[in-house]
Design an enzyme around this catalytic site. Sequence first.
Site, PDB file in Angstrom:
ATOM      1  N   ASP A   1      -7.052   4.438  -4.578  1.00  0.00           N
ATOM      2  CA  ASP A   1      -7.649   4.259  -3.475  1.00  0.00           C
ATOM      3  C   ASP A   1      -8.205   5.563  -2.919  1.00  0.00           C
ATOM      4  O   ASP A   1      -8.419   6.260  -4.138  1.00  0.00           O
ATOM      5  CB  ASP A   1      -6.690   3.879  -2.242  1.00  0.00           C
TER       6      ASP A   1
ATOM      7  N   LYS B   1       0.764  -1.317  -0.062  1.00  0.00           N
ATOM      8  CA  LYS B   1      -0.087   0.013   0.043  1.00  0.00           C
ATOM      9  C   LYS B   1       0.913   1.230   0.163  1.00  0.00           C
ATOM     10  O   LYS B   1       2.122   1.260   0.470  1.00  0.00           O
ATOM     11  CB  LYS B   1      -0.753  -0.191   1.187  1.00  0.00           C
TER      12      LYS B   1
HETATM   13  P1  NDP Z   1     -12.720   7.815  -2.967  1.00  0.00           P
HETATM   14  O1  NDP Z   1     -11.813   8.844  -2.688  1.00  0.00           O
HETATM   15  O2  NDP Z   1     -13.450   7.609  -4.640  1.00  0.00           O
HETATM   16  O3  NDP Z   1     -14.212   8.181  -1.951  1.00  0.00           O
HETATM   17  C1  NDP Z   1     -13.740   8.343  -0.726  1.00  0.00           C
HETATM   18  C2  NDP Z   1     -15.431   8.644  -0.348  1.00  0.00           C
HETATM   19  O4  NDP Z   1     -15.313   8.653   1.431  1.00  0.00           O
HETATM   20  C3  NDP Z   1     -15.575  10.201  -0.410  1.00  0.00           C
HETATM   21  O5  NDP Z   1     -17.025  10.338  -0.404  1.00  0.00           O
HETATM   22  C4  NDP Z   1     -15.120  10.814   0.610  1.00  0.00           C
HETATM   23  O6  NDP Z   1     -15.550  12.162   1.165  1.00  0.00           O
HETATM   24  C5  NDP Z   1     -15.411   9.868   1.974  1.00  0.00           C
HETATM   25  N1  NDP Z   1     -14.348  10.065   3.056  1.00  0.00           N
HETATM   26  C6  NDP Z   1     -12.805   9.936   2.759  1.00  0.00           C
HETATM   27  N2  NDP Z   1     -12.154   9.853   3.791  1.00  0.00           N
HETATM   28  C7  NDP Z   1     -13.314  10.275   4.723  1.00  0.00           C
HETATM   29  C8  NDP Z   1     -13.060  10.719   6.262  1.00  0.00           C
HETATM   30  N3  NDP Z   1     -11.841  10.632   6.806  1.00  0.00           N
HETATM   31  N4  NDP Z   1     -14.335  10.824   6.907  1.00  0.00           N
HETATM   32  C9  NDP Z   1     -15.556  10.799   6.126  1.00  0.00           C
HETATM   33  N5  NDP Z   1     -15.779  10.530   4.859  1.00  0.00           N
HETATM   34  C10 NDP Z   1     -14.687  10.236   4.224  1.00  0.00           C
HETATM   35  O7  NDP Z   1     -12.173   6.417  -2.414  1.00  0.00           O
HETATM   36  P2  NDP Z   1     -12.923   5.016  -2.643  1.00  0.00           P
HETATM   37  O8  NDP Z   1     -14.110   4.851  -2.895  1.00  0.00           O
HETATM   38  O9  NDP Z   1     -12.088   4.387  -3.719  1.00  0.00           O
HETATM   39  O10 NDP Z   1     -12.445   4.331  -1.401  1.00  0.00           O
HETATM   40  C11 NDP Z   1     -13.455   4.297  -0.141  1.00  0.00           C
HETATM   41  C12 NDP Z   1     -13.074   3.373   0.819  1.00  0.00           C
HETATM   42  O11 NDP Z   1     -12.954   1.858   0.112  1.00  0.00           O
HETATM   43  C13 NDP Z   1     -11.662   3.289   1.401  1.00  0.00           C
HETATM   44  O12 NDP Z   1     -11.618   2.885   2.540  1.00  0.00           O
HETATM   45  C14 NDP Z   1     -10.779   2.383   0.421  1.00  0.00           C
HETATM   46  O13 NDP Z   1      -9.525   1.918   1.419  1.00  0.00           O
HETATM   47  C15 NDP Z   1     -11.540   1.202   0.288  1.00  0.00           C
HETATM   48  N6  NDP Z   1     -11.355   0.298  -0.800  1.00  0.00           N
HETATM   49  C16 NDP Z   1     -11.365   0.954  -1.973  1.00  0.00           C
HETATM   50  C17 NDP Z   1     -11.076   0.207  -3.232  1.00  0.00           C
HETATM   51  C18 NDP Z   1     -11.193   0.755  -4.629  1.00  0.00           C
HETATM   52  O14 NDP Z   1     -10.872  -0.305  -5.689  1.00  0.00           O
HETATM   53  N7  NDP Z   1     -11.199   1.839  -4.914  1.00  0.00           N
HETATM   54  C19 NDP Z   1     -10.806  -1.356  -3.267  1.00  0.00           C
HETATM   55  C20 NDP Z   1     -10.839  -1.799  -1.521  1.00  0.00           C
HETATM   56  C21 NDP Z   1     -11.209  -0.814  -0.665  1.00  0.00           C
HETATM   57  P3  NDP Z   1     -14.745  13.514   0.777  1.00  0.00           P
HETATM   58  O15 NDP Z   1     -15.108  13.541  -0.925  1.00  0.00           O
HETATM   59  O16 NDP Z   1     -15.375  14.568   1.380  1.00  0.00           O
HETATM   60  O17 NDP Z   1     -13.492  13.131   1.221  1.00  0.00           O
END
Ligand code: NDP
Length: 446
Positions: A166, A126
């Site tokens: 991510d 990571k």
């Molecule tokens: P994105 O950046 O596309 O979206 C993240 C979302 O979560 C946004 O809506 C963001 O809001 C919100 N968010 C992020 N940090 C916080 C926080 N501290 N508090 C509240 N809301 C938060 O990321 P992904 O959708 O790719 O990832 C989301 C989760 O899924 C993560 O935990 C990631 O590790 C996990 N994941 C992702 C994979 C992938 O293929 N993308 C694979 C496996 C797991 P804002 O825009 O306001 O920050």
Amino acid sequence: MTKEIDAFMKKVIARNSGEKEFHQAVREVVESVTPFIEKHPKYKNAKILERMVEPERVIMFRVPWLDDKGEIQINRGFRIQMNSAIGPYKGGLRFHPSVNLGILKFLAFEQVFKNSLTTLAMGGGKGGSDFDPKGKSDQEVMKFCQSFMTELFRHIGPDTDVPAGDIGVGGREIGFLYGQYKRLRNEFTGVLTGKSLNWGGSLIRPEATGYGCVYFVQEMLKTRKMSFAGKVCVVSGSGNVAQYTVEKLNQLGAKVVTLSDSDGYIYDKKGIDDKKLEFVMHLKNVKRGRIKECADEFGCEYVAGQRPWKVACDVAFPSATQNEINEADAKVLVKGGCIAIGEGANMPTTPEGVRVFQKAKILYAPGKAANAGGVSTSGLEMSQNSMRLGWSREEVDKKLHGIMVSIHENCVKYGKEQDKYINYVNGANIAGFVKVADAMLDQGLV
Ligand code: NDP
């Protein structure tokens, strides 16, 4: 057993001080795996678990870049190469101001078990940076990505370490990173996944984590002879994972009533249908706006500064970030009638919250099993790149579905308790551990 676990954790905490998310992720695995190791002394004698909590390599570096005002900015870059026993390091890059060594070590550690579960040949890693893409121009994001890759390129490669996206790293960032890698290496290889379709990406990769999570929960529901039809679902986040979770849930006849971002959540009683989802995707992926704007557009409720767990539901999909469901939230969810949790995010539930779900005997899928569809499809992207061939949408989706079903079967195999309750945490941790541990035994003192 508690004595052995506490003694193990004492050492981990002393060697990795202040890295609380890493301690949390390790403890969860140690609690699941220690009873198994006690029954299989070959792992204990070879100190496999002690080796697995020590990254094979940690890279930290300076990332200087010039912002649009001509001012110098300095961020910190990281890559954690955690374990390569079963394949090249594989795992995403996170760009978020909260990123630090402990958070990336927790994510890399989880990734080792997750990748092992996928049945594909991928080790765990990571990386990322404390850079915040929010509010930056496309040009600033590009300059940052180019500077980040100018150091990272020497540590990665299609047979060494293959990063992906991510939080904060989507299609735009992967494009900039790939472009710079290609310039530096003069090679067109599958060194990153999550690429665009017209230059080596795989169909279904953007959808994979969300779709895969829904497929996994579908398997869990089947164990209780239930389906998604008519189920009310609560989803947090509104990024990549959340968006495609909603898309698949809509296809399966569920009704999604919430989405969120770091400022608050929307509650739409009528359901976020495909048309509304299209608006969300444009808002988040193109306009890069806030979820609040959906409330104005859909005429639904917006709750500032909170997460959506108070909304009564059948199934919850935490899909934003780590530790977004605490003990109190878990109790509220169970009280509201929630029967299943599918973790799209990594470690979104605190250990106290997990205990609430397991005590209530609801279906609880930890992230390392439920969200493994993303990295699985990245693995499929790597295969297609090596063959220089592209599979059809149907083919990739079918493979993804098959992988999620097999991860579920493995969790049941290792996680079924005496009263037939399936402890998916134990199942995922033990199944993930065995494959990596056996490879480490075969490869000698590595
Ligand atoms: P994105 O950046 O596309 O979206 C993240 C979302 O979560 C946004 O809506 C963001 O809001 C919100 N968010 C992020 N940090 C916080 C926080 N501290 N508090 C509240 N809301 C938060 O990321 P992904 O959708 O790719 O990832 C989301 C989760 O899924 C993560 O935990 C990631 O590790 C996990 N994941 C992702 C994979 C992938 O293929 N993308 C694979 C496996 C797991 P804002 O825009 O306001 O920050």
